[in-house]
Motif scaffolding. Structure first.
Motif, PDB file in Angstrom:
ATOM      1  N   THR A 400       6.050 -13.380 -12.962  1.00 45.48           N
ATOM      2  CA  THR A 400       5.058 -14.169 -12.224  1.00 45.48           C
ATOM      3  C   THR A 400       4.239 -13.332 -11.253  1.00 45.48           C
ATOM      4  O   THR A 400       3.266 -13.818 -10.686  1.00 45.48           O
ATOM      5  CB  THR A 400       5.752 -15.295 -11.442  1.00 45.48           C
ATOM      6  N   GLU A 401       4.645 -12.076 -11.033  1.00 43.26           N
ATOM      7  CA  GLU A 401       3.972 -11.218 -10.052  1.00 43.26           C
ATOM      8  C   GLU A 401       4.022  -9.781 -10.555  1.00 43.26           C
ATOM      9  O   GLU A 401       5.050  -9.304 -11.015  1.00 43.26           O
ATOM     10  CB  GLU A 401       4.690 -11.310  -8.703  1.00 43.26           C
ATOM     11  N   THR A 402       2.885  -9.082 -10.473  1.00 43.27           N
ATOM     12  CA  THR A 402       2.857  -7.651 -10.774  1.00 43.27           C
ATOM     13  C   THR A 402       2.402  -6.895  -9.534  1.00 43.27           C
ATOM     14  O   THR A 402       1.524  -7.343  -8.801  1.00 43.27           O
ATOM     15  CB  THR A 402       1.920  -7.333 -11.951  1.00 43.27           C
ATOM     16  N   VAL A 403       3.006  -5.737  -9.304  1.00 42.97           N
ATOM     17  CA  VAL A 403       2.657  -4.907  -8.151  1.00 42.97           C
ATOM     18  C   VAL A 403       2.567  -3.460  -8.614  1.00 42.97           C
ATOM     19  O   VAL A 403       3.213  -3.056  -9.580  1.00 42.97           O
ATOM     20  CB  VAL A 403       3.689  -5.018  -7.012  1.00 42.97           C
ATOM     21  N   THR A 404       1.764  -2.675  -7.941  1.00 40.33           N
ATOM     22  CA  THR A 404       1.625  -1.259  -8.258  1.00 40.33           C
ATOM     23  C   THR A 404       2.417  -0.424  -7.261  1.00 40.33           C
ATOM     24  O   THR A 404       2.756  -0.880  -6.164  1.00 40.33           O
ATOM     25  CB  THR A 404       0.153  -0.831  -8.225  1.00 40.33           C
ATOM     26  N   ALA A 405       2.659   0.819  -7.645  1.00 42.36           N
ATOM     27  CA  ALA A 405       3.385   1.720  -6.755  1.00 42.36           C
ATOM     28  C   ALA A 405       2.632   1.906  -5.442  1.00 42.36           C
ATOM     29  O   ALA A 405       3.246   1.977  -4.368  1.00 42.36           O
ATOM     30  CB  ALA A 405       3.609   3.060  -7.445  1.00 42.36           C
ATOM     31  N   ASP A 406       1.315   1.980  -5.496  1.00 37.89           N
ATOM     32  CA  ASP A 406       0.523   2.159  -4.283  1.00 37.89           C
ATOM     33  C   ASP A 406       0.712   1.003  -3.313  1.00 37.89           C
ATOM     34  O   ASP A 406       0.646   1.184  -2.086  1.00 37.89           O
ATOM     35  CB  ASP A 406      -0.964   2.284  -4.635  1.00 37.89           C
ATOM     36  N   GLN A 407       0.925  -0.180  -3.854  1.00 31.40           N
ATOM     37  CA  GLN A 407       1.117  -1.356  -2.998  1.00 31.40           C
ATOM     38  C   GLN A 407       2.498  -1.396  -2.363  1.00 31.40           C
ATOM     39  O   GLN A 407       2.695  -2.025  -1.330  1.00 31.40           O
ATOM     40  CB  GLN A 407       0.866  -2.634  -3.801  1.00 31.40           C
ATOM     41  N   VAL A 408       3.458  -0.752  -3.009  1.00 26.41           N
ATOM     42  CA  VAL A 408       4.859  -0.858  -2.578  1.00 26.41           C
ATOM     43  C   VAL A 408       5.247   0.240  -1.623  1.00 26.41           C
ATOM     44  O   VAL A 408       5.980   0.014  -0.636  1.00 26.41           O
ATOM     45  CB  VAL A 408       5.787  -0.840  -3.804  1.00 26.41           C
ATOM     46  N   LEU A 409       4.777   1.462  -1.872  1.00 23.35           N
ATOM     47  CA  LEU A 409       5.216   2.612  -1.087  1.00 23.35           C
ATOM     48  C   LEU A 409       4.621   2.592   0.314  1.00 23.35           C
ATOM     49  O   LEU A 409       3.624   1.920   0.566  1.00 23.35           O
ATOM     50  CB  LEU A 409       4.843   3.892  -1.816  1.00 23.35           C
ATOM     51  N   PRO A 410       5.221   3.328   1.244  1.00 28.09           N
ATOM     52  CA  PRO A 410       4.696   3.365   2.612  1.00 28.09           C
ATOM     53  C   PRO A 410       3.209   3.673   2.643  1.00 28.09           C
ATOM     54  O   PRO A 410       2.720   4.559   1.928  1.00 28.09           O
ATOM     55  CB  PRO A 410       5.516   4.489   3.266  1.00 28.09           C
ATOM     56  N   GLY A 411       2.478   2.907   3.437  1.00 27.28           N
ATOM     57  CA  GLY A 411       1.042   3.066   3.504  1.00 27.28           C
ATOM     58  C   GLY A 411       0.307   2.088   2.625  1.00 27.28           C
ATOM     59  O   GLY A 411      -0.894   1.849   2.793  1.00 27.28           O
TER      60      GLY A 411
END
Length: 415
Positions: A400-411
């Motif tokens: 139901t949700e997709t996220v990218t590494a850029d969104q998850v990692l610090p910053g």
């Protein structure tokens, strides 16, 4: 309830290691199998060494095949099913390749017509010999054969992804011809998922064969970089199970955790049971898990020379067939099942291009983002960047949700 997960072990004979084929003793094998069955496990993975079974390209030793069948029958008497690795290949740092493929008779394992004929014949012969045995699961082409195709192997048989694709198709067809309808598959070490120039690709792993196989070893940089009790180390096997699903065309394709173990000194013996317990529990939280096959059954005897130190103590049982604490962990998992995994609704986006798959390796952006999600309490899976807009695929997997590494990692900022 989800289908029952299979629990098994990679069978390492207590006497003679895999050289036992040279002095095959069925009574010793039976005693080993008794000690495995006593743990409640339901299957073994068996390794017929290639040079012993096919010492010449046109000679498959009938006596060796008879011994393999006898081992399978002994396993059946103890309620154990059998998976057989055919082109064996590579085990515990040693290569076992027949003389007709090396030195003066050097043939590329993946492209030479004569080599292909020989391999095909061996796989078909072994599968056919076991085809009528009810406890025969099926063939695995070989153990981590991808290590022969690229560095860091010192003398690789180079091939392109297209040539590997052809090789896989042909070898799996030989298994199917020998034993129609069985669970035939191939299995590689994690360079398939992590190494940019590896010609065995994630797409091949997730699309060829009846199930996807993953082999999880935290000595690949995970334990060194993050620590023995870290989230990445204790969830590494589960990560590979979920990572493999990104490349599968079938949203419900099963994944077999075919090798996983507790390697010393990165996982010291006194901590091996805790590592095993965490690894098994986390893997069991993955939907679509076919089974867990621990490496390995019995320790390597200290009378045998030149093994890497970690190989001597990986057994669930000692050389004299006494169960260790790790064996008791597997036994409890079998006898007290407590898993009921549900769909993983959050998917981390993975680049489809295998030339950048190192992002998924320890230290890579995808790897670190995945475990940041786990540390935050999520139960992530993965999806290819080329499938993020495929609503039918996402829905079939419960995403139901997709996220990218850029969104998850610090910053970065999660939506």
């Amino acid at each position: 309830m989800p289908p029952a997960v299979r629990f098994g072990v990679n069978y390492t004979p207590s006497e003679g290691w895999f050289h036992h084929w040279l002095d095959f003793d069925l009574d010793t094998v039976r005693a080993d199998l008794d000690s495995i069955a006593a743990l409640g496990l339901d299957h073994i993975r068996v390794f017929p060494l290639w040079p012993y079974f096919q010492p010449n390209r046109t000679l498959i030793r009938p006596r060796a095949v008879e011994q393999l069948v006898a081992l399978a029958d002994a396993a059946a008497e103890r309620g154990l099913d059998v998976n057989v690795d055919g082109l064996q290949g590579h085990l515990s740092s040693f290569d076992f390749l027949p003389a007709w493929t090396r030195t003066w008779h050097r043939r590329n394992l993946f492209t030479d017509p004569d080599a292909l004929d020989g391999q095909e014949n061996l796989l078909r012969t072994l599968a056919a010999a076991l085809a009528d045995r009810p406890n025969f699961i099926g063939m695995t082409l070989g153990n981590e054969v991808n290590q022969f195709s690229s560095g860091p192997h010192p003398d690789p048989d180079r091939a392109t992804p297209g040539e590997i694709d052809t090789w896989l198709t042909r070898m799996l067809a030989a298994c199917e011809e020998g034993a129609p309808g069985r669970l035939h598959l191939h299995a590689e070490y994690d360079a398939t998922w992590y190494q940019d120039d590896q010609p065995f690709t994630p797409g091949q792993a997730a699309r060829h064969g009846a199930v996807t196989a993953v082999h999880s070893w935290v000595f690949n940089g995970t334990a060194q970089r993050y620590g023995r009790t870290s989230v990445p180390s204790e969830h590494h096997a589960a990560y590979l199970v979920e990572l493999s699903k990104a490349w599968a065309d079938d949203p419900h394709r099963s994944v077999w955790l075919q090798e996983v173990g507790a390697p010393a000194p990165l996982v010291p013996p006194e901590h091996a049971a805790a590592f095993t317990e965490a690894t098994v529990a986390n893997a069991l939280d993955c939907p679509g898990l076919w089974g867990i096959t621990w490496w390995c059954s019995h320790d390597v005897s200290r009378s045998l020379a030149d093994f890497p130190e970690l190989e001597y103590g990986l057994g669930l049982l000692t050389n004299d067939r006494k169960p260790k604490d790790t064996a008791r962990v597997l036994e409890r998992a079998v006898r007290e099942p407590s898993y009921a995994p549900t769909s993983r609704t959050t998917a981390l986006v993975v680049p489809a291009d295998p030339a950048v798959r190192s992002q998924c390796a320890p230290g890579g952006a995808v790897f670190d983002a995945y475990f940041r999600l786990v540390a935050d309490g999520a139960r992530p899976t993965t999806v290819l960047d080329t499938r993020c807009a495929d609503r039918e695929h996402l829905s079939a997997r419960g995403i139901t949700e997709t996220v990218t590494a850029d969104q998850v990692l610090p910053g970065g900022i999660r939506p």
